[in-house]
Write a protein that holds these residues in place. Structure first.
Motif, mmCIF file in Angstrom:
data_model
loop_
_atom_site.group_PDB
_atom_site.id
_atom_site.type_symbol
_atom_site.label_atom_id
_atom_site.label_comp_id
_atom_site.label_asym_id
_atom_site.label_seq_id
_atom_site.Cartn_x
_atom_site.Cartn_y
_atom_site.Cartn_z
ATOM 1 N N ASP A 19 4.801 8.385 14.510
ATOM 2 C CA ASP A 19 3.830 7.297 14.351
ATOM 3 C C ASP A 19 2.911 7.625 13.181
ATOM 4 N N ASP A 20 3.125 6.958 12.062
ATOM 5 C CA ASP A 20 2.340 7.228 10.853
ATOM 6 C C ASP A 20 1.015 6.455 10.855
ATOM 7 N N LEU A 21 0.296 6.538 11.960
ATOM 8 C CA LEU A 21 -0.965 5.807 12.108
ATOM 9 C C LEU A 21 -2.003 6.203 11.058
ATOM 10 N N PRO A 22 -2.312 7.494 10.859
ATOM 11 C CA PRO A 22 -3.301 7.829 9.825
ATOM 12 C C PRO A 22 -2.868 7.376 8.428
ATOM 13 N N GLU A 23 -1.573 7.467 8.158
ATOM 14 C CA GLU A 23 -1.070 7.016 6.856
ATOM 15 C C GLU A 23 -1.263 5.517 6.691
ATOM 16 N N ARG A 24 -0.988 4.755 7.742
ATOM 17 C CA ARG A 24 -1.129 3.298 7.658
ATOM 18 C C ARG A 24 -2.577 2.879 7.442
ATOM 19 N N VAL A 25 -3.486 3.606 8.074
ATOM 20 C CA VAL A 25 -4.901 3.228 8.003
ATOM 21 C C VAL A 25 -5.565 3.760 6.734
ATOM 22 N N LEU A 26 -5.246 5.004 6.357
ATOM 23 C CA LEU A 26 -5.950 5.657 5.252
ATOM 24 C C LEU A 26 -5.092 5.910 4.020
ATOM 25 N N GLY A 27 -3.855 6.340 4.227
ATOM 26 C CA GLY A 27 -3.048 6.811 3.109
ATOM 27 C C GLY A 27 -2.412 5.716 2.283
ATOM 28 N N TYR A 28 -1.596 4.894 2.903
ATOM 29 C CA TYR A 28 -0.872 3.870 2.150
ATOM 30 C C TYR A 28 -1.806 2.869 1.477
ATOM 31 N N PRO A 29 -2.863 2.380 2.154
ATOM 32 C CA PRO A 29 -3.757 1.442 1.459
ATOM 33 C C PRO A 29 -4.369 2.044 0.199
ATOM 34 N N GLU A 30 -4.661 3.356 0.223
ATOM 35 C CA GLU A 30 -5.228 3.996 -0.969
ATOM 36 C C GLU A 30 -4.190 4.086 -2.081
ATOM 37 N N VAL A 31 -2.930 4.328 -1.709
ATOM 38 C CA VAL A 31 -1.849 4.317 -2.699
ATOM 39 C C VAL A 31 -1.741 2.940 -3.337
ATOM 40 N N PHE A 32 -1.757 1.908 -2.511
ATOM 41 C CA PHE A 32 -1.613 0.542 -3.034
ATOM 42 C C PHE A 32 -2.794 0.163 -3.923
ATOM 43 N N ARG A 33 -3.995 0.613 -3.559
ATOM 44 C CA ARG A 33 -5.158 0.357 -4.414
ATOM 45 C C ARG A 33 -5.003 1.090 -5.744
ATOM 46 N N GLY A 34 -4.565 2.340 -5.671
ATOM 47 C CA GLY A 34 -4.395 3.115 -6.894
ATOM 48 C C GLY A 34 -3.379 2.507 -7.844
ATOM 49 N N LEU A 35 -2.353 1.872 -7.277
ATOM 50 C CA LEU A 35 -1.318 1.229 -8.091
ATOM 51 C C LEU A 35 -1.689 -0.191 -8.497
ATOM 52 N N ARG A 36 -2.775 -0.707 -7.924
ATOM 53 C CA ARG A 36 -3.237 -2.072 -8.234
ATOM 54 C C ARG A 36 -2.140 -3.098 -7.956
ATOM 55 N N LEU A 37 -1.591 -3.015 -6.757
ATOM 56 C CA LEU A 37 -0.484 -3.907 -6.409
ATOM 57 C C LEU A 37 -0.903 -5.361 -6.310
ATOM 58 N N ASP A 38 -2.197 -5.608 -6.224
ATOM 59 C CA ASP A 38 -2.640 -7.009 -6.200
ATOM 60 C C ASP A 38 -2.814 -7.580 -7.599
ATOM 61 N N ASP A 39 -2.540 -6.784 -8.629
ATOM 62 C CA ASP A 39 -2.598 -7.259 -10.008
ATOM 63 C C ASP A 39 -1.341 -8.085 -10.291
ATOM 64 N N PRO A 40 -1.468 -9.296 -10.819
ATOM 65 C CA PRO A 40 -0.290 -10.133 -11.076
ATOM 66 C C PRO A 40 0.682 -9.528 -12.082
ATOM 67 N N ASP A 41 0.229 -8.553 -12.867
ATOM 68 C CA ASP A 41 1.124 -7.912 -13.826
ATOM 69 C C ASP A 41 2.011 -6.857 -13.181
ATOM 70 N N VAL A 42 1.723 -6.497 -11.939
ATOM 71 C CA VAL A 42 2.538 -5.512 -11.220
ATOM 72 C C VAL A 42 3.536 -6.281 -10.355
ATOM 73 N N ARG A 43 4.782 -6.296 -10.780
ATOM 74 C CA ARG A 43 5.808 -7.077 -10.075
ATOM 75 C C ARG A 43 6.931 -6.217 -9.505
ATOM 76 N N THR A 44 7.166 -5.037 -10.095
ATOM 77 C CA THR A 44 8.240 -4.164 -9.641
ATOM 78 C C THR A 44 7.685 -2.775 -9.393
ATOM 79 N N VAL A 45 7.937 -2.236 -8.185
ATOM 80 C CA VAL A 45 7.401 -0.945 -7.773
ATOM 81 C C VAL A 45 8.551 -0.017 -7.408
ATOM 82 N N LEU A 46 8.494 1.201 -7.902
ATOM 83 C CA LEU A 46 9.453 2.235 -7.531
ATOM 84 C C LEU A 46 8.867 3.060 -6.399
ATOM 85 N N ASP A 47 9.620 3.198 -5.307
ATOM 86 C CA ASP A 47 9.258 4.106 -4.220
ATOM 87 C C ASP A 47 10.219 5.280 -4.293
ATOM 88 N N TYR A 48 9.777 6.363 -4.932
ATOM 89 C CA TYR A 48 10.625 7.531 -5.135
ATOM 90 C C TYR A 48 10.453 8.473 -3.939
#
Length: 251
Positions: A19-48
């Motif tokens: 159960d990745d609960l801490p990641e869902r609440v704290l980790g992944y949202p910070e990753v998405f903010r850092g990548l600026r996924l809500d920016d319209p210029d970001v359309r393709t994301v690599l998950d390595y």
């Protein structure tokens, strides 16, 4: 011997069940903010190092992006394809770490969650960062999420990385315990990389403006998300010790 992510199907199944609960609440949202996924210029994301597809699914489901998700474990990818299919996630198996199917500058952003700590060879980590840099467009951002090397040994809600009171040298193996649903613990082995390693690797690969985030649980911000969960208790460890380190660089 370290965790065999390629061959051990039990490891893949146990990691998926975790159960990745801490990641869902704290980790992944910070990753998405850092990548600026809500920016319209970001359309393709690599998950390595996508593993069982948990982060890729959240990115594709929460933002207007297509996700290219790659992993070395065929079992992980089978779980991802069977359990977390999404029309905007394209899963790929990679053998050597190279992304030969992607041309230079093909993606707008990239992320690696729990990848660096599972590799004990610093040259292999550098090679991953260099390959990610190659496939990112100029201005693209790369976020790396791992457990926080400064809170090794802390008992968090669903996991512990390292033994309490232990001190680890650069690259040293650590014991990792992931709580399993219904009881039981999955024991893994990862590697201790200090914060400076992440900056050195990203800068060495050509990234600039490396930033670090170590988010803490804030009842005012996260209260609605954690009520009735393992994090919804008075003074959880995640409120006083940051479980994750997110390092983000810009090409």
């Amino acid at each position: 011997m370290g965790t065999d992510w390629r061959q051990d199907t039990g490891v893949a199944d146990g990691f998926d069940a975790y159960d990745d609960l801490p990641e869902r609440v704290l980790g992944y949202p910070e990753v998405f903010r850092g990548l600026r996924l809500d920016d319209p210029d970001v359309r393709t994301v690599l998950d390595y190092g996508c593993g069982p597809g948990k982060v890729a699914l959240r990115a594709a489901g929460g933002f207007d992006v297509d996700v290219v998700a790659v992993d070395i474990s065929e079992r992980m990818l089978r779980i991802a394809k069977d359990s977390r299919p999404h029309p905007r996630v394209d899963y790929h198996h990679v053998e050597s770490g190279k992304l030969g199917f992607l041309p230079d500058g093909a993606v707008d952003a990239a992320m690696s969650c729990y990848v660096f700590i599972n590799i004990g060879d610093l040259d292999a980590i550098r090679a991953i960062a260099a390959e990610v840099h190659r496939v990112l467009r100029p201005g693209g951002r790369y976020a790396v999420l791992d457990t926080n090397p400064d809170t090794t040994g802390v008992e968090f809600a669903t996991f512990r990385s390292g033994d309490p009171g232990a001190s680890y040298t650069t690259g040293q193996r650590r014991r990792v315990l992931l709580n399993q649903p219904g009881g039981g613990v999955l024991e893994l082995s990862d590697h201790h990389w200090p914060r400076s390693t992440y900056g050195d690797v990203l800068i060495g690969a050509g990234f600039a403006a490396v930033e670090y985030a170590t988010p803490l649980l804030d009842p005012r911000e996260h209260g609605a998300l954690v009520g009735g969960t393992l994090l919804g208790v008075e003074r959880p460890a995640e409120a006083v010790a940051a479980p994750f380190l997110i390092a983000t660089g810009v090409k």
